[in-house]
Design an enzyme around this catalytic site. Structure first.
Site, PDB file in Angstrom:
ATOM      1  N   THR A  71      62.277  51.486  19.593  1.00 22.29           N
ATOM      2  CA  THR A  71      63.236  50.985  19.963  1.00 22.29           C
ATOM      3  C   THR A  71      63.876  51.305  21.422  1.00 22.29           C
ATOM      4  O   THR A  71      65.124  50.245  22.231  1.00 22.29           O
ATOM      5  CB  THR A  71      63.923  50.591  19.098  1.00 22.29           C
ATOM      6  OG1 THR A  71      64.412  51.283  18.659  1.00 22.29           O
ATOM      7  CG2 THR A  71      63.595  50.074  18.192  1.00 22.29           C
ATOM      8  N   THR A 110      59.262  41.419  17.890  1.00 23.84           N
ATOM      9  CA  THR A 110      60.766  41.584  18.581  1.00 23.84           C
ATOM     10  C   THR A 110      60.397  39.955  20.011  1.00 23.84           C
ATOM     11  O   THR A 110      59.288  39.608  20.090  1.00 23.84           O
ATOM     12  CB  THR A 110      60.912  42.658  19.636  1.00 23.84           C
ATOM     13  OG1 THR A 110      61.934  42.754  20.564  1.00 23.84           O
ATOM     14  CG2 THR A 110      59.566  43.357  19.943  1.00 23.84           C
ATOM     15  N   TYR A 135      57.848  48.153  26.422  1.00 25.50           N
ATOM     16  CA  TYR A 135      58.444  48.225  25.347  1.00 25.50           C
ATOM     17  C   TYR A 135      58.012  46.568  24.635  1.00 25.50           C
ATOM     18  O   TYR A 135      57.183  46.590  23.467  1.00 25.50           O
ATOM     19  CB  TYR A 135      59.659  47.828  25.046  1.00 25.50           C
ATOM     20  CG  TYR A 135      60.437  48.013  23.704  1.00 25.50           C
ATOM     21  CD1 TYR A 135      60.389  47.952  22.363  1.00 25.50           C
ATOM     22  CD2 TYR A 135      61.298  46.280  23.654  1.00 25.50           C
ATOM     23  CE1 TYR A 135      60.918  47.717  21.244  1.00 25.50           C
ATOM     24  CE2 TYR A 135      61.798  45.210  22.057  1.00 25.50           C
ATOM     25  CZ  TYR A 135      61.725  46.336  20.852  1.00 25.50           C
ATOM     26  OH  TYR A 135      61.669  45.792  19.882  1.00 25.50           O
TER      27      TYR A 135
END
Length: 299
Positions: A71, A110, A135
């Site tokens: 993360t 996300t 990410y």
């Protein structure tokens, strides 16, 4: 039903620990790659498919909640293959293991799967992913691998997660607004904070009441409302009584970063509310709840 939680010592995993202490018909197994003192944790490396298969068989696991991920958004740019391994290959391993036992995979994704295209209306689940960094790209790959596996899944995208546990924006701003005379915070990135306790409660309700049956798909969950990081910080300081810090709005380019973060990543939550009958609290109310739990505010 036996439910395995990965990343159990992170923010969301710890909140699921708390909500699972309610009266439940299920048994939860909390796993992580490291143990924390005083917290019961089964060690499991989800990057190893055979290890996942072994615990699924031994514990007769029929549902996995995947809270594990890389993360650190900035460090993802230079960390190498480990980011893809954790965010894409590991979820694929979990999907394969659940597919083999006709189980359910609940996977947390996300808002960073968006961001490359300009828009100013809340992101829907079927909107094309346009991640701007490693990410977001690896998290999108993880979603795609789960979908391609044929497993029964719920992919829940969330945003701006915080809690009483671990390191997060709320804790950082509590410290900075208490210790600095002035602080600059970006106002040109807009989204919605998410209290991990609320997300954990929603997941628990979906699983406990078997609402996932027949509802495979991608869903969005954050708290209600919209704010910038600047607005978020002002409210944190106000609730904590940190009135001596002069908080000023600034542009993102004043804080150079290896990643261009989404300028607008508000998530449309219509689908999850209508499908599962979930009530989503307003972000300020949830922030108050978290800060009360941290004994920062009493009211």
């Amino acid at each position: 039903m036996n439910i395995l939680v990965t990343g159990a010592n992170g923010q969301l995993g710890n909140e699921i620990r708390l909500v699972s202490q309610q009266s439940t018909q299920d048994h939860y197994i909390f796993t992580d790659v490291i143990a924390l003192e005083g917290v019961k944790t089964t060690i499991l490396d989800i990057t190893k498919l055979e290890d996942v298969r072994k615990i699924v068989k031994e514990q007769d696991v029929k549902c996995i909640i995947n809270c594990a991920a890389w993360t650190n958004v900035d460090k993802a740019e230079t960390a190498g293959d480990i980011v893809e391994t954790l965010n894409a290959t590991a979820p694929e391993n979990l999907a394969k293991a659940m597919k083999e036992v006709d189980g359910e995979l609940v996977h947390i994704s996300t808002d960073y799967v968006f961001g490359g295209d300009p828009y100013n209306t809340p992101c829907k689940e079927d909107q094309k992913g346009t991640p701007t960094g490693v990410y977001g790209m690896t998290k999108l790959h993880g979603e795609q691998k789960i979908q391609a596996s044929g497993v029964n899944y719920l992919i829940i995208r969330t945003a701006w997660l915080y809690s009483e546990f671990g390191h997060n924006f709320v804790k950082t701003m509590l410290n900075l607004t208490a210790s600095k005379p002035q602080l600059k915070v970006v106002f040109d990135q807009t989204g919605t904070p998410t209290y991990a306790g609320d997300l954990a409660t929603a997941i628990f309700d979906i699983i406990e009441n078997r609402k996932y049956e027949g509802n495979t798909g991608v869903y969005h969950y954050s708290n209600e409302g919209v704010c910038s990081w600047y607005d978020f910080t002002v409210k944190i300081a106000e609730l904590a009584g940190n009135t001596n810090c002069d908080i000023q709005p600034c542009h993102s380019n004043e804080f150079p970063s290896p990643v261009t973060r989404p300028a607008y990543s508000v998530l449309d939550k219509t689908k999850i509310k209508e499908t599962f009958g979930i009530h989503v609290p307003y972000w300020v109310d949830s922030l108050k709840t978290c800060m009360r739990n941290m004994n920062v505010i009493k009211a």
